[in-house]
Design an enzyme around this catalytic site. Structure first.
Site, PDB file in Angstrom:
ATOM      1  N   HIS A 164     -11.619  -5.647  -9.491  1.00  0.00           N
ATOM      2  CA  HIS A 164     -12.387  -6.826  -9.091  1.00  0.00           C
ATOM      3  C   HIS A 164     -11.898  -7.401  -7.760  1.00  0.00           C
ATOM      4  O   HIS A 164     -12.628  -8.103  -7.077  1.00  0.00           O
ATOM      5  CB  HIS A 164     -12.301  -7.902 -10.170  1.00  0.00           C
ATOM      6  CG  HIS A 164     -10.933  -8.486 -10.320  1.00  0.00           C
ATOM      7  ND1 HIS A 164      -9.959  -7.908 -11.093  1.00  0.00           N
ATOM      8  CD2 HIS A 164     -10.360  -9.590  -9.768  1.00  0.00           C
ATOM      9  CE1 HIS A 164      -8.857  -8.636 -11.033  1.00  0.00           C
ATOM     10  NE2 HIS A 164      -9.068  -9.650 -10.234  1.00  0.00           N
TER      11      HIS A 164
ATOM     12  N   LYS B 108      14.809   1.815  12.274  1.00  0.00           N
ATOM     13  CA  LYS B 108      16.226   1.787  11.894  1.00  0.00           C
ATOM     14  C   LYS B 108      17.097   1.456  13.102  1.00  0.00           C
ATOM     15  O   LYS B 108      18.064   0.681  12.998  1.00  0.00           O
ATOM     16  CB  LYS B 108      16.628   3.135  11.313  1.00  0.00           C
ATOM     17  CG  LYS B 108      15.972   3.464   9.971  1.00  0.00           C
ATOM     18  CD  LYS B 108      16.378   4.850   9.505  1.00  0.00           C
ATOM     19  CE  LYS B 108      15.711   5.206   8.186  1.00  0.00           C
ATOM     20  NZ  LYS B 108      16.053   6.587   7.757  1.00  0.00           N
TER      21      LYS B 108
ATOM     22  N   GLU C 275       3.354   7.667   6.250  1.00  0.00           N
ATOM     23  CA  GLU C 275       4.568   8.113   6.933  1.00  0.00           C
ATOM     24  C   GLU C 275       4.388   9.501   7.542  1.00  0.00           C
ATOM     25  O   GLU C 275       4.909   9.790   8.620  1.00  0.00           O
ATOM     26  CB  GLU C 275       5.740   8.123   5.955  1.00  0.00           C
ATOM     27  CG  GLU C 275       7.070   8.469   6.608  1.00  0.00           C
ATOM     28  CD  GLU C 275       8.242   8.307   5.659  1.00  0.00           C
ATOM     29  OE1 GLU C 275       9.256   8.989   5.863  1.00  0.00           O
ATOM     30  OE2 GLU C 275       8.146   7.502   4.715  1.00  0.00           O
TER      31      GLU C 275
END
Length: 263
Positions: A85, A189, A56
């Site tokens: 793994h 948004k 961000e």
């Protein structure tokens, strides 16, 4: 951590060392991903926190001078103890498009560790996994950073969070971007709000129609013919949840479905 990361001596400033390591690994352009492997179950969420913080803050289209730079460092990872793994095979032998951040915790736990075999505790195995993985990557010319903390508690976790926040700020200065604004987040948004407004328009158009509408007709009557793909996704969602409207026909074939208000 404020004091430790304001030391002007590079070798004694942990945030500066981390920022320069990122810069070196990715040639200052984020060319390599960061794989975070904390070797402690209680740090399970830390890689996700770093993903949010780093991506961000550093994922920016433009630098401070307005130039297109497309900066950022992709971050992923999980617990080194049980999930390594899932990564190590590719990390050691696959595309070298990453560097690893190992997080080592010196103290295994409060009290004695259980012995898995005589003289070898679960903490010994964890230590062996970390050092073995680190060496296996090094032997194949794969880069890594190791951050060592004495134990996991509120104090050390807070310190490590503060350390990475400051490392992000320093790295942003190195590549000339603003780490403290989020235009991409704001765009998401805004787009979400537009979709919700479109939903209201779609439902209103159906309520005003005396007959079921095709997808093309619905897009036109809603006033958004250019948003036909989003409208298709909207009506599928509302239909699946039995809200506002119903689709007549197979939703997998949008050309032939008809949409009507659900009474």
């Amino acid at each position: 951590m404020d004091a430790a990361t304001r030391i002007p001596n590079l070798r004694r400033n942990p945030a500066a060392l981390i920022a320069l390591a990122w810069y070196y690994a990715g040639n200052g352009r984020g060319e390599k991903d960061m794989v975070v492997l904390p070797y402690k179950d209680s740090l399970l969420l830390f890689s996700r926190y770093l993903q949010q913080l780093v991506m961000e803050s550093l994922g920016k289209e433009k630098d401070l001078d307005g130039n297109l730079v497309y900066q950022g460092i992709a971050v992923y990872g999980n617990k080194g103890s049980t999930d390594q793994h899932a990564y190590v095979q590719q990390l050691r032998e696959g595309v070298a498009s990453f560097f690893v951040t190992f997080i080592e915790v010196l103290k295994d736990r409060q009290g004695d560790s259980a012995e898995i075999e005589p003289g070898v505790t679960s903490g010994d195995y964890l230590f062996g996994f970390l050092q073995g993985t680190r060496k296996a990557l090094y032997d194949n010319a794969r880069e890594s950073i190791t951050l060592t903390i004495p134990e996991v508690n509120a104090h050390t976790v807070g310190a490590v969070i503060a350390l990475y926040e400051r490392a992000v700020g320093l790295y942003a200065s190195l590549v000339n971007i603003n780490a403290y604004h989020q235009p991409g987040v704001e765009a998401g948004k805004k787009a979400a709000a537009e979709v919700l407004n479109l939903q209201h328009a779609v439902v209103n158009a159906l309520r005003q129609s005396p007959y079921p509408l095709s997808l093309v007709e619905l897009a036109e009557k809603s006033g958004f013919p250019q948003e036909i793909e989003t409208i298709y996704a909207l009506v599928r969602h509302l239909h699946a949840n039995q809200r506002s409207l119903v689709i007549h026909g197979n939703p997998g074939y949008p050309d032939v479905i008809k949409i009507a208000v659900l009474f």
